[in-house]
Design a protein around this motif. Structure first.
Motif, PDB file in Angstrom:
ATOM      1  N   ALA A  44      -3.255  12.958 -16.086  1.00 32.67           N
ATOM      2  CA  ALA A  44      -2.982  11.871 -15.143  1.00 32.67           C
ATOM      3  C   ALA A  44      -1.485  11.782 -14.923  1.00 32.67           C
ATOM      4  CB  ALA A  44      -3.504  10.539 -15.673  1.00 32.67           C
ATOM      5  N   THR A  45      -1.117  11.260 -13.756  1.00 29.02           N
ATOM      6  CA  THR A  45       0.287  10.926 -13.518  1.00 29.02           C
ATOM      7  C   THR A  45       0.403   9.413 -13.583  1.00 29.02           C
ATOM      8  OG1 THR A  45       0.466  12.819 -12.052  1.00 29.02           O
ATOM      9  CG2 THR A  45       2.231  11.206 -11.926  1.00 29.02           C
ATOM     10  N   LEU A  46       1.369   8.960 -14.369  1.00 32.38           N
ATOM     11  CA  LEU A  46       1.593   7.528 -14.521  1.00 32.38           C
ATOM     12  C   LEU A  46       3.013   7.222 -14.090  1.00 32.38           C
ATOM     13  CD1 LEU A  46       0.431   4.836 -15.968  1.00 32.38           C
ATOM     14  CD2 LEU A  46       2.029   5.454 -17.786  1.00 32.38           C
ATOM     15  N   VAL A  47       3.156   6.231 -13.208  1.00 35.12           N
ATOM     16  CA  VAL A  47       4.492   5.739 -12.900  1.00 35.12           C
ATOM     17  C   VAL A  47       4.698   4.507 -13.772  1.00 35.12           C
ATOM     18  CG1 VAL A  47       6.059   4.884 -11.141  1.00 35.12           C
ATOM     19  CG2 VAL A  47       4.330   6.579 -10.536  1.00 35.12           C
ATOM     20  N   THR A  48       5.657   4.569 -14.673  1.00 34.18           N
ATOM     21  CA  THR A  48       5.837   3.489 -15.655  1.00 34.18           C
ATOM     22  C   THR A  48       6.426   2.252 -14.988  1.00 34.18           C
ATOM     23  OG1 THR A  48       8.065   4.205 -16.201  1.00 34.18           O
ATOM     24  CG2 THR A  48       6.283   5.163 -17.495  1.00 34.18           C
ATOM     25  N   GLY A  49       6.440   1.158 -15.738  1.00 32.40           N
ATOM     26  CA  GLY A  49       6.946  -0.100 -15.205  1.00 32.40           C
ATOM     27  C   GLY A  49       8.362   0.013 -14.666  1.00 32.40           C
ATOM     28  N   ASP A  50       9.160   0.880 -15.285  1.00 33.08           N
ATOM     29  CA  ASP A  50      10.532   1.022 -14.802  1.00 33.08           C
ATOM     30  C   ASP A  50      10.693   2.221 -13.867  1.00 33.08           C
ATOM     31  OD1 ASP A  50      10.006   2.631 -16.939  1.00 33.08           O
ATOM     32  OD2 ASP A  50      11.973   2.410 -17.881  1.00 33.08           O
ATOM     33  N   GLY A  51       9.552   2.724 -13.368  1.00 38.17           N
ATOM     34  CA  GLY A  51       9.629   3.704 -12.290  1.00 38.17           C
ATOM     35  C   GLY A  51       9.794   5.148 -12.724  1.00 38.17           C
ATOM     36  N   ARG A  52       9.597   5.444 -14.009  1.00 37.39           N
ATOM     37  CA  ARG A  52       9.608   6.855 -14.429  1.00 37.39           C
ATOM     38  C   ARG A  52       8.264   7.482 -14.086  1.00 37.39           C
ATOM     39  NH1 ARG A  52       9.893   6.224 -20.298  1.00 37.39           N
ATOM     40  NH2 ARG A  52       9.504   4.034 -19.845  1.00 37.39           N
ATOM     41  N   VAL A  53       8.274   8.747 -13.713  1.00 35.41           N
ATOM     42  CA  VAL A  53       7.027   9.434 -13.379  1.00 35.41           C
ATOM     43  C   VAL A  53       6.661  10.361 -14.536  1.00 35.41           C
ATOM     44  CG1 VAL A  53       5.896  11.013 -11.770  1.00 35.41           C
ATOM     45  CG2 VAL A  53       7.545   9.330 -10.908  1.00 35.41           C
ATOM     46  N   PHE A  66       0.846  -1.191   0.000  1.00 41.13           N
ATOM     47  CA  PHE A  66       0.000   0.000   0.000  1.00 41.13           C
ATOM     48  C   PHE A  66       0.882   1.242   0.000  1.00 41.13           C
ATOM     49  CE2 PHE A  66      -2.210  -3.486   2.024  1.00 41.13           C
ATOM     50  CZ  PHE A  66      -3.456  -3.461   1.416  1.00 41.13           C
ATOM     51  N   PRO A  67       1.387   1.635  -1.157  1.00 41.67           N
ATOM     52  CA  PRO A  67       2.253   2.808  -1.194  1.00 41.67           C
ATOM     53  C   PRO A  67       1.469   4.060  -0.791  1.00 41.67           C
ATOM     54  CG  PRO A  67       1.825   1.975  -3.427  1.00 41.67           C
ATOM     55  CD  PRO A  67       1.182   1.033  -2.474  1.00 41.67           C
ATOM     56  N   GLU A  68       2.193   5.017  -0.232  1.00 40.38           N
ATOM     57  CA  GLU A  68       1.526   6.234   0.228  1.00 40.38           C
ATOM     58  C   GLU A  68       1.934   7.449  -0.580  1.00 40.38           C
ATOM     59  OE1 GLU A  68       2.330   6.066   4.415  1.00 40.38           O
ATOM     60  OE2 GLU A  68       0.872   4.436   4.691  1.00 40.38           O
ATOM     61  N   SER A  69       2.798   7.250  -1.560  1.00 39.14           N
ATOM     62  CA  SER A  69       3.200   8.380  -2.398  1.00 39.14           C
ATOM     63  C   SER A  69       3.651   7.869  -3.752  1.00 39.14           C
ATOM     64  CB  SER A  69       4.355   9.139  -1.737  1.00 39.14           C
ATOM     65  OG  SER A  69       5.517   8.314  -1.750  1.00 39.14           O
ATOM     66  N   GLU A  70       3.675   8.798  -4.681  1.00 40.18           N
ATOM     67  CA  GLU A  70       4.172   8.519  -6.026  1.00 40.18           C
ATOM     68  C   GLU A  70       5.607   7.986  -5.969  1.00 40.18           C
ATOM     69  OE1 GLU A  70       3.032  11.949  -8.515  1.00 40.18           O
ATOM     70  OE2 GLU A  70       5.203  12.085  -8.733  1.00 40.18           O
ATOM     71  N   GLU A  71       6.403   8.565  -5.060  1.00 37.11           N
ATOM     72  CA  GLU A  71       7.805   8.151  -4.936  1.00 37.11           C
ATOM     73  C   GLU A  71       7.898   6.678  -4.530  1.00 37.11           C
ATOM     74  OE1 GLU A  71       6.563  10.956  -3.475  1.00 37.11           O
ATOM     75  OE2 GLU A  71       7.396  12.289  -5.008  1.00 37.11           O
ATOM     76  N   GLN A  72       7.025   6.282  -3.591  1.00 39.50           N
ATOM     77  CA  GLN A  72       7.055   4.885  -3.172  1.00 39.50           C
ATOM     78  C   GLN A  72       6.643   3.947  -4.298  1.00 39.50           C
ATOM     79  OE1 GLN A  72       4.749   4.502   0.451  1.00 39.50           O
ATOM     80  NE2 GLN A  72       6.477   5.164   1.722  1.00 39.50           N
ATOM     81  N   VAL A  73       5.662   4.389  -5.091  1.00 37.43           N
ATOM     82  CA  VAL A  73       5.250   3.579  -6.238  1.00 37.43           C
ATOM     83  C   VAL A  73       6.444   3.419  -7.182  1.00 37.43           C
ATOM     84  CG1 VAL A  73       3.757   3.471  -8.270  1.00 37.43           C
ATOM     85  CG2 VAL A  73       2.823   4.265  -6.085  1.00 37.43           C
ATOM     86  N   ALA A  74       7.111   4.540  -7.438  1.00 41.55           N
ATOM     87  CA  ALA A  74       8.258   4.508  -8.358  1.00 41.55           C
ATOM     88  C   ALA A  74       9.354   3.599  -7.817  1.00 41.55           C
ATOM     89  CB  ALA A  74       8.791   5.928  -8.573  1.00 41.55           C
TER      90      ALA A  74
END
Lengths: 472, 437
Positions: B159-168, B38-46
């Motif tokens: 939209a903001t998308l975090v790609t599979g390799d972690g680019r925002v 359960f990530p809490e930020s875009e950074e954690q998702v990345a």
């Protein structure tokens, strides 16, 4: 000077489309050296005019074998230099692909060739009580293929949305001549929305050779009103108030004082008071019974915002008269200045007044006349910079002012183009709105459709910072 | 904790990772993930996605889990990333008619917030009010309102998308008219999480109409209901929705179920009265029921919820004028279920779009049930595709979806699929195979 076609290549192309439809004569190529943005001029190597999907596929097959860059072109009414070809590139035009392929009124659907003129589609659909909604100002000249490439808008897209909402299917030919079907009304394909990303790709992914679009039932009634203001800011406020009221006009258009005076000084004079600083056109359409109440509420909002005069139209004739000043604005400006740069940017509606003030300051600072004609409802501005191209110093000021206008719009939360596209002209502003990662993602998506980078090269995307320039 | 969950909880925190039987609610088409984070930020998702790309861990992005049973079953799932804890409404500008929210914000929360300013998100995708905005965009499915307002892809501004390799990637913007570069956002809508995890969404809003009115017309049997729906859909009026509803075998008392056609009118008061007059005239009968305001909205909320409790959901399409044929074709599905079990089979069609949803409460299990379903659905899909239509399995028993495939044939367009995936997910960790290849 463009590099001439070799005889062998010319013969192969003539073998596909017929001798009359390969243009390589330098005099005749002059007609293709610019689009609606005449500041840029380049002569293509040749122009090929195929008749259908199959011919486009064969022409592109031949050109890609020889690694010749291809630039698609519709009517050439674009305003961003997107249809310009460098001397090594061949233009593939859609001028002969003007057929209606299928009109299916019961399903409110049409399938057309890309060279069909936008307004001709509505003319064909009208007997069935239908019309094609996106209505760019150039609709009597621009083609549907060009509209797909640019994802064109128009005054009525405030209520109805832009081209992407109406294109339901495409036949596309890629650079290597492959024919690909995308979308199609009446079926739900899984997979990525290729159709969606193709619309607005400015000829950089391929050439759309058949276009399927959704038609709408013609609104039962239309009501138009014109409000005259002494201050541009008041007109902007009227727009905000009308929208806040929960009304959804079909169009909300403003022309400013300099534009009013240009119109009134021209053969298009529409009877606007020349001391006014803004004229707001508000149009409602839909079920007749509901329109009177909407108009009434809009009139009240205009008066409260400080309109000194509100005119309404009862007949179609009167309605067109109210639109006259808006529709003829560009033509009128052409009469008072030798050259005109039509800018295009979008800002959040609530920032309109603020941004217009800053654009006016920019004009004063650079000693330029800037006249504004714009789609106020969706915040889509068109500042027109008047100048004389034979004065290089003035041209330089126009350049500087344009750059500053773009920066102001982006800073306000907007973008560098709302409907004219990036083309050649706005590549340099792309990094104002997109970071390096976003630009790189766009490059990768382009490479999926056009791995060799030969479809409309040098458009939309800026060169990579580390690249020496050139393709993609 | 299993080693993967342990490792992830070191990266994030213990409270952000579950494993073992706690992953059960998060099964993806029946496949349990090894860990749910359960990530809490875009950074954690990345961080998670770029680590997963390096390690080759297979990830599935999700919201609250409503759609995890849909689409093609993935080969296996290492990590499920839930946007549940990223649910802030980050910006709401009534004057500019947009709302920006983190991907895990619930549709219900957006609805409450925008209602304060007499605005709404004009979308009614299948599923409940607690579905998230991110999942709605990722799945991209529209409901009855699509004829009047378009699909999620038409109403998303950014939209903001975090790609599979972690680019925002920040895609789109906040304005309605925006043609600054290629419209990458369109690829994200309906991509089922295969290009990245959506972390934030900006949607266009509409003013709440003065009148929300639904007219219900009753047909005698499914076929004439379909004819009626077609006729009403062709009324020369801007109708917000025209929906054919055929209740399940077990929901209609004795005999064949009576179909309803629900017409939704969202207009000013005077225009709504006129639309009602025209629609009733076209129907050749008065409505059996006329619902106004909240009741009108409620009946269409029920349409959203019609897939609840269904084991198999199909979407069949053809051109709108052929809706009666589509309805007729559903008789071929009779062998797949027992009409006395649960409510049997329900139908609901968006008449203006030519989309028919078929919901079957329970698929009958017999020795050859998977083969039978494979044959019936395969034949039906082929005949629809031959006519320019389609058959999609929105959800179903994994055995059937695995055997039949959720999606149909892409044709030459499939040329581009692998390239697009590689552009966003070069390591191939995001559920390849969940979309048609």
């Amino acid at each position: 000077m463009p590099e001439p076609l070799t005889k062998e290549l010319g013969d192969r192309l003539r073998g596909v489309v017929g001798a009359a439809w390969v243009i390589a004569d330098p005099d005749r190529l002059l007609a293709y050296e610019s689009d609606g943005l005449t500041a840029y001029r380049r002569t293509p190597r040749a122009v090929v005019l195929p008749r259908d999907t199959d011919e486009v596929s064969r022409v592109l097959g031949i050109l890609s074998q020889e690694a010749v860059p291809v630039v698609p072109r519709g009517a050439g009414t674009g305003l961003s230099g997107g249809a310009l070809a460098d001397g090594d590139a061949v233009v593939v035009g859609t001028a002969r692909m003007t057929d209606m392929l299928k009109l299916d009124p019961a399903n409110r659907l049409a399938r057309v060739q890309p060279g069909m003129i936008n307004a001709d589609l509505t003319t064909a659909a009208e007997p069935f009580g239908l019309y094609y909604a996106p209505d760019p100002s150039s609709q009597s000249a621009c083609t549907l293929g060009g509209n797909v490439a640019e994802n064109s808008g128009g005054p009525h897209c405030l209520k109805y949305g832009v081209t992407a909402r109406y294109v339901t299917g495409l036949t596309v030919v890629t650079y290597d001549g492959k024919i690909v079907e995308m979308g199609g009304f009446g079926r739900e394909l899984g997979g990525y929305d290729l159709l969606g990303v193709f619309v607005g790709s400015e000829g950089c992914f391929g050439i759309a050779t058949e276009i399927e679009v959704r038609l709408l039932p013609k609104p039962e009634g239309v009501r138009t009103l014109l409000a005259i203001f002494d201050r541009l800011g008041d007109a902007g406020r009227a727009v905000t108030e009308i929208m806040a009221e929960g009304l959804l006009p079909a169009a909300l258009e403003i022309i400013d004082g300099p534009t009013i005076r240009a119109v009134e000084a021209s053969v298009f004079a529409a009877g606007f008071p020349t001391d006014a600083e803004a004229a707001l056109v508000v149009e409602f359409d839909g079920i007749e019974a509901g329109l009177a109440a909407d108009v009434e509420r809009a009139v009240v909002r205009c008066r409260e915002a400080g309109a000194r005069e509100v005119r309404t139209a009862d007949s179609d004739e009167e309605r067109l008269a109210l639109w006259q000043g808006r529709k003829k604005a560009f033509g009128a400006m052409g009469q008072i200045a030798s050259d005109l740069l039509v800018q295009d940017a979008t800002v959040p509606r609530s920032k309109l007044t603020d941004v217009l003030g800053r654009i006016s300051e920019i004009g004063v600072r650079h000693d330029l006349t800037i006249a504004n004609v714009f789609h106020a409802g969706d915040g889509n501005l068109h500042p027109n910079l008047l100048f004389d191209r034979s004065d290089p110093e003035e041209v330089a000021r126009v350049e500087r002012a344009s750059t500053e206008i773009m920066a102001v719009c982006v800073e306000a939360g907007g973008t560098i183009t709302g409907e004219h596209g990036v083309g050649l002209d706005k590549r340099r502003y792309m990094s104002l709105v997109h970071g390096p990662e976003e630009l790189e993602a766009m490059r990768r998506v382009k490479a999926v459709f056009d791995p060799r980078g030969h479809m409309n090269p040098g458009k939309v995307l800026p060169d990579r910072p580390d690249a020496a320039g050139g393709a993609l | 904790m299993n080693p993967l969950a342990g490792l992830l909880s070191e990266r994030l925190s213990k409270a952000q990772v579950v494993d073992g039987c706690d992953t059960e609610p998060w099964a993806v088409c029946g496949r349990l993930p090894k860990a749910v984070v359960f990530p809490e930020s875009e950074e954690q998702v990345a961080e998670i996605l770029s680590l997963s790309s390096e390690e080759g861990w297979h990830c599935v992005p999700g919201g609250r889990g409503s759609w995890l049973h849909g689409g093609q079953p993935p080969p296996g799932v290492d990590i499920l990333l839930s946007a549940e804890r990223m649910n802030d409404i980050s910006a709401y500008e009534p004057a500019d008619q947009y709302i920006e929210a983190q991907a895990g914000a619930e549709l219900d929360a957006l609805e409450r917030r925008t209602a304060e300013c007499q605005q709404w998100l004009a979308l009614d995708p299948p599923g409940g009010e607690r579905g998230t905005i991110g999942a709605m965009l990722a799945v991209g499915t529209a409901g009855p309102l699509q004829a009047g307002f378009g699909s999620p892809r038409d109403q998303v501004l950014g939209a903001t998308l975090v790609t599979g390799d972690g680019r925002v990637l920040d895609l789109g913007g906040r304005v309605v008219k925006n043609v600054a570069g290629f419209d990458v956002l369109k690829l994200v809508a309906g991509s089922w999480g295969t290009l990245g995890m959506i972390t934030s969404v900006t949607m266009r809003l509409h003013p709440v109409p003065a009148t929300d009115r639904s007219l219900l017309f009753k047909g005698v049997e499914a076929a004439d209901g379909a004819e009626l729906a077609c006729r009403l859909a062709r009324a020369p009026l801007p109708l917000a929705a025209v929906e054919l509803l055929v209740p399940g075998d077990g929901e209609s008392g004795v005999g064949a179920p009576s179909p309803l056609v629900a017409v939704r009118i969202l207009e000013s008061v005077d225009a709504a009265d006129e639309a009602e007059r025209v629609v009733s005239e076209r129907a050749g009968m008065p409505p059996v029921q006329r619902l106004e305001g909240e009741q009108s909205a409620a009946i269409f909320d029920n349409v959203r919820a019609m897939e609840d409790g269904a084991e198999l959901v199909l979407r069949l399409s053809l051109l709108p004028t052929r809706l009666p044929e589509l309805v007729e074709m559903t008789s071929r599905l009779r062998g797949l279920y027992d009409p006395t079990e649960g409510w049997g089979m329900r139908l609901a069609a968006h008449a203006q779009a030519g989309v028919l949803r078929v919901m079957i409460a329970k698929v009958t299990r017999s020795d050859d049930w998977v083969d039978r379903a494979k044959t019936v659905l395969g034949v039906l899909r082929r005949s629809l595709e031959a006519e320019g239509g389609s058959l999609v399995i929105s959800q179903g028993p994994p055995e059937i979806v695995g055997a039949v495939s959720a999606w149909g044939e892409l044709g030459p367009a499939a040329l581009f699929t692998a390239g697009i995936q590689a552009a966003f997910d070069p390591a191939g960790i995001l559920t390849r195979g969940r979309l048609p290849q």
